[in-house]
Design an enzyme around this catalytic site. Sequence first.
Site, PDB file in Angstrom:
ATOM      1  N   SER A 565       0.950  -1.387   0.347  1.00 16.19           N
ATOM      2  CA  SER A 565      -0.257  -0.337   0.295  1.00 16.19           C
ATOM      3  C   SER A 565       0.383   1.361   0.517  1.00 16.19           C
ATOM      4  O   SER A 565       1.237   1.442  -0.776  1.00 16.19           O
ATOM      5  CB  SER A 565      -0.672   0.243   0.796  1.00 16.19           C
ATOM      6  N   ASP A 650      -9.702  -3.637  -5.367  1.00 17.39           N
ATOM      7  CA  ASP A 650      -8.857  -2.691  -4.647  1.00 17.39           C
ATOM      8  C   ASP A 650      -9.746  -1.809  -4.114  1.00 17.39           C
ATOM      9  O   ASP A 650     -10.068  -0.428  -5.193  1.00 17.39           O
ATOM     10  CB  ASP A 650      -7.576  -2.660  -4.785  1.00 17.39           C
ATOM     11  N   HIS A 685      -8.630  -4.774  -1.577  1.00 15.68           N
ATOM     12  CA  HIS A 685      -6.685  -4.102  -0.830  1.00 15.68           C
ATOM     13  C   HIS A 685      -6.372  -5.245   0.347  1.00 15.68           C
ATOM     14  O   HIS A 685      -4.928  -5.086   0.259  1.00 15.68           O
ATOM     15  CB  HIS A 685      -7.121  -2.957   0.091  1.00 15.68           C
TER      16      HIS A 685
END
Length: 713
Positions: A565, A650, A685
Site C-alpha cells: 500500500s 481494491d 486491498h
Amino acid sequence: MAKKSLLTAAVVMMSASPTAKSEVNMPTRTQAPVAQKKPMKLTQHGDTRVDDYYWLRDDSRQDEAVLSYLHQENDYTETMLSHTAQLQQTLYQEMVGRLQQNDQSVPYKKKDYWYSHRYHEGKEHPILVRNKGTVNAPDELLLDANEQAKGHDYYSLGDTAISHNQGLMAFSEDTQSRRLYTIQIKDLRSSKLLTDKLTGTSGCMVWANDNKTLYYVKKDPQTLLPNQVYKHVIGTPQSADELVYEEKDASYYVSLHKSTSEDYVVIGMYATNSSEARYIDANQPESVVEIFKPRDAKVEYTLDHFKGRFMVKTNRTGKNFALFSVSPAQRGDLSKWQELAAAQSDVLLQTYELFDDWLVLEERVNGLVQLRQVHWQTGKQKKIQFNDPTYTAWVSFNPDTSSNKLRYGYTSLTTPTSTFEVDLNTDTQTTLKQQVVNGEFSAEHYQSERVWVAARDGTKVPVSLVYRQDKFNQDGSNPLLIYAYGSYGSSEDAMFSAEFLSLLDRGFVYAIAHVRGGEELGRQWYEDGKLQNKQNTFNDFIDVTQALTKQGYGDKQKVFAMGGSAGGLLMGVVANEAPELYKGVVAQVPFVDVVTTMSDESIPLTTGEYDEWGNPANSDDYHYIKAYSPYDQVKAQAYPNMLVTTGLHDSQVQYWEPAKWVAKLRDLKQGDNMLLLDVDMETGHGGKSGRFQQYLDTAKEYAFILDLAGIKQ
C-alpha cells in the site's frame, strides 16, 4: 484464483524480442505483455504529463480490453513462476502446518456472558460463541462465518455489536472486497435472522439502550467515504432510516463507538490533522445530536465517557497527546478540563483503559510501548516491564471496569503473540494464552536485535532484526529482506509472524526499518515523513539498506525489499532511486500513481488524504509529489527483479495504479530482470479472505524471493 483468458490482441501487444513487437495470443516464458499506448495529456500548473496507459482505468471493472490485459499479465506471471510451483506448495504447507487448526480466542466477560470465537480444523472463518455465567457453560452459537461465506468467492466478517439486553446481535459482512458492508441482525433468543438488511455501510454500528435502535455509518457510493450516520429501528425498511448526521467536508471520515459508560453513542469525525466528536444520549434515542467541541485546525481529540465525566485524549497541549476529563456541563470551558496525563515531548500517549480504581496508559517511549498504571485515589504509579530488545505490547479488550485485572497483548520477533492478565493491585501476572506454533519451533533458536542507523541527515532510524542463530553468518553472506511502511503515523512494530520462519529457517535475515512517516518515535517522527518531508521516508529506507549490508547483516548481492500500500509507494520510489541496491522487490498493492490519484476527487479516499500527501491543486504540492511519484519517475534504467501485486476490487489503491506502473516499467526498463504483475481477480486491498487462503499469496511472494536468492527448496 480461477483465471479466464479474455485475449484481445487488438488492445494488447506482445513483445517477441527487445526490439520487435508483434501480436500473439498467449505469452511464453520469453514474451511479456506489452500494453498498447494511448497517450493522454494531463496538464496542471503549466506542466503536461503524458499518460500512455490511462486507458487501463475502468471503474466498472467490466471492460474486456482491460480484463484481457490483466489476465495476460497473470498468465505471464504464472509462466515465469512455474518453476517455483513446488516451492510455493512447500511454503504454503509449512505456513498452514504451523497453525493450530482447532483454536479459540481468550474468552472475555461482558455482563452475563463470556464471549469468544473459535476456528475448527479446515475451516477458513471464525465461529462466534458465548457461554452464560461461566466459560464452562454450554455454548450458545452466535454466528458461523463459514456458513455465511458459502456461495461467495470472497467473504469478510466485519464488526459485531450486542444489544444492551444481550438479546440481539448486529453483524456486518463484505462479500465484494470493496469494504462496503451489509449489516444484518440476529435474534439471539430465537437464533433467527431478522429481515432487516442495511447495505452500503462502513460496517460500523452501535446500539442504543432501548434494544431496538441501531446507529450505523453509511458510505458515499462513489468515493466510499464514510460520511453519514443513520438511525435504524428494527422491523422497518432501510429506506425509512433517519439521517442523524452527515459530514459535508470530504477530508473527514465518520465512525461510531459506544462510550465506556454505555450512556452515549459517540460520532467521531477524523481528518489527518483535525477531529471532532458529537454524541447522542444512548438512553434516549430520540434526543438530538450534541457537539462536544467544534473542530479546530491541527487539533485532534477522541471522546469517551466514564463515571459522569467526559474523557478526552487530545494534542491541544502537546503534539504527543494528553488526557483530560471534564463534566458535560463544563465541556466548553477549557479551564475546567482536568489534566490526567500531561503531554510529553518524548512520550507518545497512544491510548488508555479505564477501571474503577485504575487508569492504564499505553505509551510509546523511544520507539517501544510501555504500559503505565495510575491509581485514581492515591496517584500511585507502576509500569509493566518488558525485556526483548524489540517488541510490541498493547492494551487488550477490558469491558469490565469494576475489575482490577488488566488484559494486555505482547509479542516480539521471537515471541509468539500472547495474552496476559495482570492484577493491578498485586502485580500478579497470568498467561492466558500464547499462540501455538506447530512443528519444531523453539524461540531459543532465533535472535532479535534493535539497531540504530544514521540517515544521511544525521537522524537515527531504529531497525528491528531477527534471524536464526545457527543460520547467521558473521561474514555478512546471509540474504536479507527489509520491510517498511512509513506513512499515516502508523507504527510498523516488531511482531511475531509464523510465516517468517520459512525465510529465517532458510538463512534469511529479516529487518523492519522504522522509517520516518510512522509514529514509532512520536508525533514528530510522523510529521518528518509526510507532505514536504516525504522524501525522508525514502531516504531512510535506502540508508538503512546500505548500513545493514555494511554492518554484515546481509549480502549486498542478496538484498530484497518489501512493502504494501503506502509501503508499496516506498518500494516504487526506492526502485527508481536506488535500483542497484536490491536483487528483488515485492510491491504489494502499491500506491504508485500519486499525482493522478491525488488530483482526482472521485477516487475513493483522495480528499481525506490531502494533509498526508498534499493537494496537487497547489503548485508546490504538485511539483513535490511529482518529483517522487513512482509512476511519473520511471526511467530508462536497470530495475531490480519485481513482483507487483494488486486486487481487481481494491478500494484503497485502485488496481490500475500498479497495472499502469508495470506497463510503463516494462516499456522503459533495461536488462533482463523479471517484472511480474499478479492480479487477484476476486479480491481487494487485503488480499484473499479466510484463515488459510491468505498464505497462498505469501507463499508465492516468498518463493519469488527465495528463488532469486538461489534457494530452490
